[in-house]
Design a protein around this motif. Structure first.
Motif, PDB file in Angstrom:
ATOM      1  N   LEU A  60       0.808  -1.220   0.000  1.00 20.90           N
ATOM      2  CA  LEU A  60       0.000   0.000   0.000  1.00 20.90           C
ATOM      3  C   LEU A  60       0.840   1.269   0.000  1.00 20.90           C
ATOM      4  O   LEU A  60       0.346   2.336  -0.365  1.00 20.90           O
ATOM      5  N   SER A  61       2.113   1.171   0.388  1.00 22.36           N
ATOM      6  CA  SER A  61       2.955   2.363   0.406  1.00 22.36           C
ATOM      7  C   SER A  61       3.185   2.924  -1.001  1.00 22.36           C
ATOM      8  O   SER A  61       3.525   4.104  -1.156  1.00 22.36           O
ATOM      9  N   LYS A  74       1.393   6.278  -2.517  1.00 21.17           N
ATOM     10  CA  LYS A  74       1.856   7.668  -2.384  1.00 21.17           C
ATOM     11  C   LYS A  74       2.402   8.203  -3.697  1.00 21.17           C
ATOM     12  O   LYS A  74       2.498   9.420  -3.890  1.00 21.17           O
ATOM     13  N   ASP A  80      -6.794   6.825  -3.617  1.00 20.78           N
ATOM     14  CA  ASP A  80      -6.896   7.142  -2.198  1.00 20.78           C
ATOM     15  C   ASP A  80      -5.883   6.296  -1.443  1.00 20.78           C
ATOM     16  O   ASP A  80      -4.912   5.818  -2.036  1.00 20.78           O
ATOM     17  N   GLU A  81      -6.085   6.103  -0.156  1.00 23.88           N
ATOM     18  CA  GLU A  81      -5.095   5.394   0.652  1.00 23.88           C
ATOM     19  C   GLU A  81      -5.225   3.872   0.564  1.00 23.88           C
ATOM     20  O   GLU A  81      -4.421   3.158   1.156  1.00 23.88           O
ATOM     21  N   GLU A  82      -6.200   3.377  -0.168  1.00 25.50           N
ATOM     22  CA  GLU A  82      -6.417   1.935  -0.248  1.00 25.50           C
ATOM     23  C   GLU A  82      -6.405   1.388  -1.670  1.00 25.50           C
ATOM     24  O   GLU A  82      -6.082   0.219  -1.879  1.00 25.50           O
TER      25      GLU A  82
END
Length: 224
Positions: free
Chosen positions: A127-128, A131, A152-154
């Motif tokens: 997941l990193s 970014k 998004d973040e997911e």
């Protein structure tokens, strides 16, 4: 270096595995037109080196690092693969700068039609890497240069036109399947440079524990 514009869909004819090392024999046509030993060919977005070839196939090694971090070890004989030769200095740069160095794999979590397009959503195993993925930015999916719709973040999403769907292996991919993901190169270099202070040779903040010397005042002092 590649552009992310797939030249043809090839077929894995045979693979041989020893531990986490593999040899792939891939059937192709267009990418063999001017092939030479040592040439680079991206296979589902993974830069591989041609070690042998004939009129219908080329052979490439897969080392353990590539085996562990890409989907190549999941391929079965008869499966289609995206193929692209390394960029020619005389060619048009139709996609974006693609290295063929996969950052992580990602799982397809959604596929749905929207008028003439097909919408795909992905969740990276790492997941990193999200970014580096920004809306309207570039991303590489199984070697295909695509524009990000949302992130998004997911997860993140892309929208595929009919031509891209028809001419790549994405037409065979559905929720639950995995793809090779390469993030835009520019973001990685920007992140690395931001770790360093104002031209000094100090270690990155992630190593030394110090914060970056980049600040609003630093930018003002240097004409930004």
């Amino acid at each position: 270096m590649f552009t992310g514009l797939i030249e043809e869909i090839g077929t894995l004819r045979r693979s041989a595995r020893q531990g986490q090392a593999m040899v792939l024999i891939i059937e192709a046509k267009k990418v063999l037109e001017d092939v030479q030993i040592g040439d680079s060919i991206a296979v589902n977005g993974v830069c591989l080196t041609v070690i042998d070839y004939d009129q219908s196939c080329f052979t490439a090694d897969v080392m353990p690092e590539t085996f562990r971090h890409t989907t190549l070890h999941q391929l079965k004989p008869g499966q289609p693969v995206n193929l692209e030769r390394a960029m020619s200095a005389k060619g048009r740069f139709g996609g974006h700068m693609v290295q063929g160095h996969v950052d992580t794999t990602a799982q397809i979590v959604k596929r749905e039609s929207e008028d003439n397009a097909v919408y795909f959503a992905f969740t990276p195993q790492d997941l990193s890497t999200l970014k580096y993925i920004v809306a309207k930015g570039s991303v590489t999916i199984d070697g295909i240069s695509l524009t990000v719709v949302e992130a998004d973040e997911e997860q993140f999403s892309v929208s595929i036109i009919p031509h891209t769907l028809q001419e790549t292996v994405l037409k065979y991919k559905f929720p639950g399947d995995y793809i090779n993901l390469e993030c835009d190169l520019l973001g990685k270099y920007v992140e690395k440079l931001l770790f360093y202070a104002d031209g000094s040779d100090r270690q990155p903040a992630s190593v030394s524990g110090s914060r970056s010397g980049l600040s609003r005042q630093f930018l003002l002092d240097n004409g930004f």
